[in-house]
Enzyme design. Structure first.
Site, short mmCIF file in Angstrom:
data_model
loop_
_atom_site.label_atom_id
_atom_site.label_comp_id
_atom_site.label_asym_id
_atom_site.label_seq_id
_atom_site.Cartn_x
_atom_site.Cartn_y
_atom_site.Cartn_z
N CYS A 59 0.82 -1.22 0.00
CA CYS A 59 0.00 0.00 0.00
C CYS A 59 0.85 1.27 0.00
O CYS A 59 2.06 1.24 0.16
CB CYS A 59 -0.94 -0.01 1.20
SG CYS A 59 -0.07 0.16 2.77
N ALA A 62 2.91 1.88 3.05
CA ALA A 62 4.14 1.07 3.07
C ALA A 62 5.25 1.76 2.28
O ALA A 62 6.41 1.77 2.69
CB ALA A 62 3.87 -0.32 2.50
N ARG A 93 11.80 -4.90 6.62
CA ARG A 93 12.52 -4.77 5.35
C ARG A 93 14.02 -5.02 5.50
O ARG A 93 14.75 -5.04 4.54
CB ARG A 93 12.25 -3.37 4.81
CG ARG A 93 12.68 -3.11 3.42
CD ARG A 93 11.83 -1.97 2.90
NE ARG A 93 12.39 -1.23 1.81
CZ ARG A 93 13.00 -0.07 1.92
NH1 ARG A 93 13.17 0.48 3.10
NH2 ARG A 93 13.44 0.56 0.86
N HIS A 192 5.90 6.57 -2.30
CA HIS A 192 7.24 7.10 -2.58
C HIS A 192 7.14 8.58 -2.94
O HIS A 192 7.90 9.41 -2.46
CB HIS A 192 7.89 6.38 -3.77
CG HIS A 192 8.01 4.90 -3.63
ND1 HIS A 192 7.89 4.06 -4.69
CD2 HIS A 192 8.26 4.12 -2.55
CE1 HIS A 192 8.06 2.81 -4.27
NE2 HIS A 192 8.28 2.83 -2.98
FE1 CFM Z 1 13.19 0.55 -5.03
FE2 CFM Z 1 12.62 -1.82 -5.20
FE3 CFM Z 1 11.14 -0.10 -3.75
FE4 CFM Z 1 13.68 -0.80 -2.97
FE5 CFM Z 1 12.59 -2.77 -1.37
FE6 CFM Z 1 11.60 -3.76 -3.64
FE7 CFM Z 1 10.07 -2.10 -2.22
MO1 CFM Z 1 10.64 -4.46 -1.37
S1 CFM Z 1 14.55 -1.13 -4.84
S2 CFM Z 1 12.66 1.08 -2.98
S3 CFM Z 1 14.46 -1.64 -1.14
S4 CFM Z 1 11.36 -0.28 -5.83
S5 CFM Z 1 12.72 -4.68 -2.11
S6 CFM Z 1 12.33 -3.83 -5.78
S7 CFM Z 1 9.55 -3.79 -3.26
S8 CFM Z 1 10.83 -2.44 -0.33
S9 CFM Z 1 9.22 -0.15 -2.67
C1 HCA Z 2 6.74 -3.38 1.14
C2 HCA Z 2 8.05 -3.88 1.70
C3 HCA Z 2 8.60 -5.05 0.95
C4 HCA Z 2 7.82 -6.33 1.19
C5 HCA Z 2 8.60 -7.54 0.85
C6 HCA Z 2 7.91 -8.83 0.61
C7 HCA Z 2 10.06 -5.25 1.45
O1 HCA Z 2 6.50 -3.43 -0.06
O2 HCA Z 2 5.96 -2.90 1.92
O3 HCA Z 2 6.79 -8.89 0.12
O4 HCA Z 2 8.56 -9.83 0.91
O5 HCA Z 2 10.95 -5.22 0.66
O6 HCA Z 2 10.23 -5.43 2.65
O7 HCA Z 2 8.66 -4.77 -0.42
#
Ligand code: CFM
Ligand code: HCA
Length: 540
Positions: A59, A62, A93, A192
């Site tokens: 979401c 998150a 995370r 973001h």
């Molecule tokens: Fe960038 Fe990602 Fe993301 Fe990320 Fe992550 Fe991710 Fe995420 Mo999980 S590099 S910031 S550190 S888009 S692993 S592939 S999904 S938290 S929002």
């Molecule tokens: C997020 C965090 C997440 C979840 C990872 C997962 C992460 O999207 O809220 O589904 O295992 O990297 O911790 O992407």
């Protein structure tokens, strides 16, 4: 064996969507593309998940609280909402941090929440929020507090911005709110954007401290998962490049406040942080380049790009020396492991940048990515267009605060020299702000799928029988029960770092451990040998 090329996946797409009602099938089909790296093909992305479909997505809250601000240690991140929202966004995370001293501010081991109750839903939660801010201030005396809205906040109309303004005045520290209710966008992505706008508005530029070091950069979109940022900090330090601030792995809000004093922004995860890069360029004249530190050769390439930007003979020499030394170590491990995993098939469905970046590591090992996709990326992340994001308002974030960026009023801070340098390098063919997306790098006829669903995941495994599936915790055990190992590319399954040279070595070894084993052939689903228990339920 796909060594002669991948088959056209169109029949696979058709079979996958044949189970859906026709309207759903029509929509899902637009999110699936038989890749051709030579041509531009549109892929549907960043649209609402169809209700009823089991998605991997998270979401908006998150994306804002967990992802962008979560790794910043010297700010109290106070969640206005039910306790679970705070608990489940608390360090799951695996973002690590290392305070400068033992007594330096670090609130990451705490989970802060207003613990909203029914009463607050009915009568409003602003009073409770104010009390929570006062309590946090009294206990910890922080320099900043961020307030994050969960779904109920928007539904009942609590004004986190007005509360933050009042409390900022009362307590005299920096307090600001985020309207990042979970439902606000179609995924984490809206979060973001909201986080970027908030940091830019309330923090960036608050401290015009003088320059420190000859070559100053920020690293944007690196979150120190499993210690990735530590490995990159090591490389920059040795090269003599001053890493002023990282957004936001191993970071402080203190450093965000003077992060506008750098010469260059290096953007790693473009999806989550491009907004800051664009806003800094527009307001302060700081150019940005795209970088990737996943994989030994990508790391070398990015370090060279940075050195090239500074155009300094000593720096270029130092960077080459580091690359030569580190690559020798990487090559030795790769040479030992590559023959054992070469030709194996991988699939990856993660987030908004790793499903692309990690393909470099698989390529280095001679593995083939047969199918990949993001959870919440936008079309530019797939197709690799020149990106000019709309920084004033984004359709997917709906009521986002309008933020108008103008060149800074302080002429000292507008970097004419950097703008001129950028123009000069562009003339030489050097690419700025250009983002090479996932699809131009992937093989012909690989299958690209956005926001893959649970049903689609199962079908893909049936069709391709991959040797490795990469995704997150929600997918992990379902995939493993079908006899395919799953590597988490979010949390790294308690491993890492995987960035930089040392990271590449760790990853190669992990691939050897996971792929050179027979254990997966021994796994079988219990319902194949035992009949399914068909239960009946009586409701009294
Ligand atoms: Fe960038 Fe990602 Fe993301 Fe990320 Fe992550 Fe991710 Fe995420 Mo999980 S590099 S910031 S550190 S888009 S692993 S592939 S999904 S938290 S929002
Ligand atoms: C997020 C965090 C997440 C979840 C990872 C997962 C992460 O999207 O809220 O589904 O295992 O990297 O911790 O992407």
């Amino acid at each position: 064996d796909y060594s002669a090329g991948l088959p056209d996946p169109t029949p696979i797409i058709d079979e996958i969507i044949s189970k859906y009602p026709s309207k759903v099938a029509k929509k899902r089909k637009k999110a699936m593309v038989a890749n051709d790296p030579e041509i531009d093909q549109p892929v549907q992305a960043n649209v609402r998940t169809i209700p009823g479909i089991i998605t991997q997505r998270g979401c908006t809250y998150a994306g804002c609280k967990g992802v962008v601000l979560g790794p910043t240690r010297d700010i109290i991140n106070l969640v206005h909402g039910p306790i679970g929202c705070s608990f489940y966004a608390w360090l799951t995370r695996r973002n690590q941090t290392k305070p400068e001293t033992e007594t330096a501010e670090n609130y990451m081991m705490y989970s802060f929440s207003t613990d909203m109750q029914d009463e607050n839903i009915v009568f409003g939660g602003e009073v409770k929020l104010k009390e929570a801010i006062r309590e946090a201030y009294k206990l910890f005396n922080p320099k900043a507090i961020g307030v994050f809205s969960t779904c109920p906040v928007g539904l009942i109309g609590d004004d986190v911005h007005a509360v933050s303004r009042d409390m900022k005045e009362e307590l005299g520290i920096n307090i600001f709110g985020f309207s990042c209710e979970g439902y606000r966008g179609v995924s984490q992505s809206a979060g973001h954007h909201i986080a970027n706008n908030g940091i830019f508005k309330h923090v960036v530029g608050n401290n015009d401290r003088p320059r420190e070091g000859k070559f100053q950069i920020n690293l944007l979109g690196e979150y120190n998962i499993g210690g990735d940022a530590f490995e990159l900090e090591r490389l920059f330090e040795e090269a003599g490049i001053t890493l002023v601030s990282t957004y936001s792995g191993n970071s402080t809000v203190e450093s965000f406040a003077y992060s506008h004093t750098v010469d260059l922004n290096v953007v790693m995860c473009h999806r989550s942080i491009n907004y800051i890069a664009e806003m800094m360029e527009e307001k302060y004249g700081i150019p940005w380049i795209k970088g990737n530190f996943i994989g030994g050769s990508s790391t070398a390439k990015t370090l060279r790009k940075v050195a090239e930007f500074f155009d300094d003979a000593e720096l270029i020499e130092k960077v080459e020396e580091i690359i030569a030394r580190e690559e020798a170590k990487v090559e030795a491990v790769k040479a030992a492991i590559k023959p054992k995993v070469e030709g194996k098939l991988a699939m990856m469905f993660v987030g908004g940048s790793r499903a692309h970046h990690y393909q470099d590591l698989f390529e280095e090992l001679g593995m083939l990515t047969v199918s990949a996709g993001y959870e919440f990326a936008h079309r530019d992340d797939y197709e690799g267009r020149h990106v000019i994001p709309d920084i004033k308002i984004d359709a997917d974030t709906r009521n986002i605060e309008e933020l108008t960026i103008t060149k800074t009023d302080n002429p000292e801070l507008w970097r004419d020299d950097l703008v001129a340098k950028k123009a000069e390098l562009e003339k030489k063919g050097y690419e700025f702000s250009h983002y090479a997306g996932m699809m131009p790098q992937m093989k012909k006829n690989s299958l690209v799928i956005d926001d893959v669903s649970h049903h689609e995941t199962e079908k893909l495994i049936e069709f391709y029988k991959p040797d490795l599936f990469c995704a997150g915790i929600k997918e992990k055990y379902v995939v493993q029960k079908s006899g395919v190992p799953l590597k988490q590319l979010h949390s790294y399954d308690y491993g890492g770092p995987y960035a930089g040279f040392e990271g590449a070595i760790n990853f190669y070894k992990e691939m050897e451990r996971m792929l050179v084993t027979n254990v997966w052939n021994l796994v079988d689903t219990p319902w194949k040998s035992e009949p399914e228990i068909v239960g009946s339920m009586t409701i009294n």
